[in-house]
Design an enzyme around this catalytic site. Structure first.
Site, PDB file in Angstrom:
ATOM      1  N   SER A  83       0.868  -1.344  -0.168  1.00  0.00           N
ATOM      2  CA  SER A  83       0.023   0.049  -0.124  1.00  0.00           C
ATOM      3  C   SER A  83       0.783   1.248  -0.037  1.00  0.00           C
ATOM      4  O   SER A  83       0.492   2.246  -0.732  1.00  0.00           O
ATOM      5  CB  SER A  83      -0.972   0.083   1.337  1.00  0.00           C
ATOM      6  OG  SER A  83      -1.565  -1.102   1.295  1.00  0.00           O
ATOM      7  N   LYS A 202      -0.335 -10.992   6.000  1.00  0.00           N
ATOM      8  CA  LYS A 202      -0.082  -9.578   6.728  1.00  0.00           C
ATOM      9  C   LYS A 202      -1.443  -8.831   7.296  1.00  0.00           C
ATOM     10  O   LYS A 202      -2.317  -8.906   6.305  1.00  0.00           O
ATOM     11  CB  LYS A 202       0.556  -8.691   5.835  1.00  0.00           C
ATOM     12  CG  LYS A 202       0.881  -7.347   6.224  1.00  0.00           C
ATOM     13  CD  LYS A 202       1.236  -6.342   5.081  1.00  0.00           C
ATOM     14  CE  LYS A 202       1.430  -4.793   5.812  1.00  0.00           C
ATOM     15  NZ  LYS A 202       1.278  -3.889   4.889  1.00  0.00           N
TER      16      LYS A 202
END
Length: 333
Positions: A83, A202
């Site tokens: 991200s 994650k």
């Protein structure tokens, strides 16, 4: 795939060899006693920021410069196109070029995780194969979310199973509800942990109860849980996480590796003191100011941050001052 094959003749030549600190080889904290994971994810991974030029083109020279600075930090590996890498704003060709650039700078004992999640299963598989061809060791696959109302547990299990079956490299699930509005359901995680090519998750949601339950429910599998933020890294380790993929590691990589080591050696008071000093800076470069804040702070510590790609906007002067004050108040500047 075809576009990644065409890159071979157009990629920049490899940079000069970099000297990386030896990674710490430790048993993942979520690994059951008496067993070793097939691929140890224990340690700290910075999700690399993607450098852009003033004209918002990917700046590979600056990327190589940042990688040289990271060479002295004992990271377990690096994450490209998470991200914080502005992954949604990159074309497929750029994504593969970035991974190729990072791979050339990394020795083989350092892991390279590469974001390859797309909205469709077919596109995710195609990009995952391309990432493997570009040198990624692991695919980091974010949850598809555009049609989030249809992303049932069954749909997500099917999606990730198809990706896991087709991927030539191991897959790590990626749940980041702040960006996707979708938490990967616990039932899906438990089911997918049984897949031989899905080796971890994650989790960036920050729910420590959920993370602890993931560790507990997958303890018989070859599956590791990674904390998705530096703000709850110690708490994640306390419930059995193996490592962390932390945006703040782009800036404060050494302190985060120190926190990792303190937790692994049971020095909990020192770990707690260090964790406290990381919480506010981490919040500032994630939830508060996001990638523009992350890139601005990188510049104060000798890295290239540079501009974001539009429509992400730079910080205002008042925001810059607030960001700097946050780092100063915690003793980092």
């Amino acid at each position: 795939m075809a576009f990644s094959t065409r890159l071979a003749s157009s990629l920049r030549p490899a940079p000069a060899a970099l000297h990386w600190a030896a990674p710490r080889q430790c048993r993942g904290l979520s690994t059951p006693q008496g067993s070793e994971p097939s691929l140890n994810l224990g340690g700290i991974f910075p999700p690399l920021a993607t450098p852009f030029s003033p004209t918002q083109e990917v700046d590979y020279a600056q990327l190589e410069g940042n990688l040289r600075r990271y060479a002295s930090i004992p990271f377990r590996g690096l994450v490209a196109l998470g991200s914080n890498g502005e992954y949604p704003y990159l074309a497929s060709r750029e994504r593969v070029e970035v991974v190729s650039c990072v791979r050339r700078a990394l020795p083989r004992d350092r892991l390279l995780l590469a974001g390859s999640g797309c909205e469709s299963t077919q596109a995710t598989i195609e990009l995952t194969v391309s990432m493997a061809e570009a040198g990624a060791d692991v695919a980091l696959v974010v949850t598809p979310c555009y049609y989030r109302g249809a992303m049932t547990t069954a749909a997500l299990i099917h999606h990730y199973t198809e990706v896991g079956d087709a991927s030539p490299i191991p897959v790590v699930l990626y749940s980041v509800p702040a960006n996707t509005g979708l938490d990967l359901p616990m039932e899906a995680v438990i089911t997918l942990a049984q897949h031989p090519n899905i080796i971890g998750i994650k989790d960036s949601g920050g729910d420590i109860t959920r993370m602890g339950l993931m560790v507990h429910k997958t303890r018989q599998e070859d599956f590791q849980v990674l904390a998705g933020s530096a703000g709850f890294l110690l708490a994640s380790y306390a419930v059995g996480a193996s490592g962390g993929v932390c945006a703040l590691a782009n800036i404060l990589g050494d302190p985060l590796c120190q926190l990792d080591q303190l937790c692994r050696t049971g020095q909990w008071q020192e770990a707690r003191d260090l964790q406290h000093r990381l919480i506010e800076p981490n919040t500032a470069v994630t939830r508060r100011f996001g990638i523009p804040g992350l890139k601005k702070a990188m510049e104060w510590f000798g890295y290239y941050g540079g501009p974001c790609r539009a429509p992400l906007a730079p910080l205002s002067p008042a925001q810059v001052e607030e960001l700097r004050s946050t780092f100063s108040a915690n003793g980092w500047l």
